[in-house]
Design a protein around this motif. Sequence first.
Motif, PDB file in Angstrom:
ATOM      1  N   CYS A   1       0.844  -1.201   0.000  1.00 53.34           N
ATOM      2  CA  CYS A   1       0.000   0.000   0.000  1.00 53.34           C
ATOM      3  C   CYS A   1       0.873   1.242   0.000  1.00 53.34           C
ATOM      4  N   PHE A   2       0.478   2.217  -0.789  1.00 53.66           N
ATOM      5  CA  PHE A   2       1.181   3.490  -0.852  1.00 53.66           C
ATOM      6  C   PHE A   2       0.214   4.626  -0.554  1.00 53.66           C
ATOM      7  N   GLN A   3       0.725   5.616   0.157  1.00 58.68           N
ATOM      8  CA  GLN A   3       0.038   6.887   0.309  1.00 58.68           C
ATOM      9  C   GLN A   3       1.023   7.940  -0.200  1.00 58.68           C
ATOM     10  N   GLU A   4       0.514   9.052  -0.637  1.00 58.15           N
ATOM     11  CA  GLU A   4       1.341  10.108  -1.232  1.00 58.15           C
ATOM     12  C   GLU A   4       2.153   9.570  -2.393  1.00 58.15           C
TER      13      GLU A   4
ATOM     14  N   GLY B   1      -4.893   8.430  -7.904  1.00 58.52           N
ATOM     15  CA  GLY B   1      -4.159   9.520  -7.280  1.00 58.52           C
ATOM     16  C   GLY B   1      -3.088   9.037  -6.334  1.00 58.52           C
ATOM     17  N   ALA B   2      -3.069   9.602  -5.141  1.00 63.91           N
ATOM     18  CA  ALA B   2      -1.971   9.388  -4.209  1.00 63.91           C
ATOM     19  C   ALA B   2      -2.080   8.101  -3.402  1.00 63.91           C
ATOM     20  N   ASN B   3      -3.241   7.476  -3.335  1.00 65.50           N
ATOM     21  CA  ASN B   3      -3.427   6.242  -2.572  1.00 65.50           C
ATOM     22  C   ASN B   3      -3.574   5.068  -3.527  1.00 65.50           C
ATOM     23  N   LEU B   4      -2.624   4.137  -3.424  1.00 60.68           N
ATOM     24  CA  LEU B   4      -2.647   2.969  -4.309  1.00 60.68           C
ATOM     25  C   LEU B   4      -2.431   1.698  -3.512  1.00 60.68           C
ATOM     26  N   ILE B   5      -2.984   0.613  -4.038  1.00 61.99           N
ATOM     27  CA  ILE B   5      -2.746  -0.715  -3.493  1.00 61.99           C
ATOM     28  C   ILE B   5      -2.258  -1.585  -4.636  1.00 61.99           C
TER      29      ILE B   5
ATOM     30  N   SER C   1      -5.985   1.591   1.935  1.00 56.95           N
ATOM     31  CA  SER C   1      -4.825   2.480   1.886  1.00 56.95           C
ATOM     32  C   SER C   1      -5.394   3.895   2.002  1.00 56.95           C
ATOM     33  N   VAL C   2      -5.147   4.529   3.160  1.00 61.63           N
ATOM     34  CA  VAL C   2      -5.785   5.811   3.434  1.00 61.63           C
ATOM     35  C   VAL C   2      -4.780   6.866   3.888  1.00 61.63           C
ATOM     36  N   GLN C   3      -5.143   8.097   3.634  1.00 61.98           N
ATOM     37  CA  GLN C   3      -4.393   9.233   4.163  1.00 61.98           C
ATOM     38  C   GLN C   3      -5.383  10.349   4.472  1.00 61.98           C
ATOM     39  N   PRO C   4      -5.758  10.456   5.753  1.00 65.40           N
ATOM     40  CA  PRO C   4      -6.631  11.573   6.115  1.00 65.40           C
ATOM     41  C   PRO C   4      -5.964  12.915   5.830  1.00 65.40           C
ATOM     42  N   LEU C   5      -6.781  13.915   5.781  1.00 66.55           N
ATOM     43  CA  LEU C   5      -6.349  15.278   5.478  1.00 66.55           C
ATOM     44  C   LEU C   5      -5.179  15.712   6.359  1.00 66.55           C
ATOM     45  N   SER C   6      -4.212  16.338   5.744  1.00 70.06           N
ATOM     46  CA  SER C   6      -3.095  16.921   6.490  1.00 70.06           C
ATOM     47  C   SER C   6      -3.571  18.210   7.151  1.00 70.06           C
TER      48      SER C   6
ATOM     49  N   VAL D   1     -10.504  -6.855   8.110  1.00 68.94           N
ATOM     50  CA  VAL D   1      -9.971  -5.612   7.558  1.00 68.94           C
ATOM     51  C   VAL D   1      -8.493  -5.435   7.915  1.00 68.94           C
ATOM     52  N   VAL D   2      -7.741  -4.925   6.944  1.00 65.43           N
ATOM     53  CA  VAL D   2      -6.369  -4.467   7.159  1.00 65.43           C
ATOM     54  C   VAL D   2      -6.354  -2.999   6.751  1.00 65.43           C
ATOM     55  N   VAL D   3      -5.892  -2.122   7.652  1.00 72.82           N
ATOM     56  CA  VAL D   3      -5.840  -0.696   7.352  1.00 72.82           C
ATOM     57  C   VAL D   3      -4.382  -0.261   7.288  1.00 72.82           C
ATOM     58  N   CYS D   4      -3.989   0.278   6.149  1.00 67.45           N
ATOM     59  CA  CYS D   4      -2.655   0.851   5.971  1.00 67.45           C
ATOM     60  C   CYS D   4      -2.847   2.341   5.737  1.00 67.45           C
TER      61      CYS D   4
END
Length: 171
Positions: A28-31, A53-57, A94-99, A153-156
């Motif tokens: 999993c990638f973020q950014e 976009g920025a979140n990929l699996i 694969s998540v990235q909450p708001l900065s 569930v697996v959360v990255c």
Amino acid sequence: QQLGKKNKDSTKIAIVKLIEQRKPNIVCFQEFPKARKNFHDELRLNMPSYGQGANLIFTNLKVVKQGIVINKEDNKFGVYVDALFQKDTIRVFSVQPLSYSVSNELERYDKDQTVNRKRFIFSIAAKLNSGFTRRVRETETLSKIIANSPYPVVVCGDFNDPPASFTYRQI
């Protein structure tokens, strides 16, 4: 390791080597650097990718469903796949909450000491307040999606929060 402005190529090489050595079923990638259109190909991962976009699996598992994680303001902050693993289906996020978006302000303040301190402090406080509010909504959205998952569930993710934070405690 973050793909920052410095040492992009050496970081990319290190990531590829680690993946080649470990041969994971899921990465999993973020950014993810969407600005570099050929970065996906440069990674040379022999598995398809899911997301936008920025979140990929990336996974070599059979994917039966994919989707996005979106909050009430229609801001996408993650992706997920339902994948067959052994004899089960799992849901991987694969998540990235708001900065909080204060890095630029801090950097500008460090470079320019003539900035009005009072305005600077109010500006940072306003961004943090806005960020905390949106982060709570995103956390609540993700928590509900996880709770309603029909699968384990697996959360990255890149949560940009300390372990004692609301986001970490909820997720």
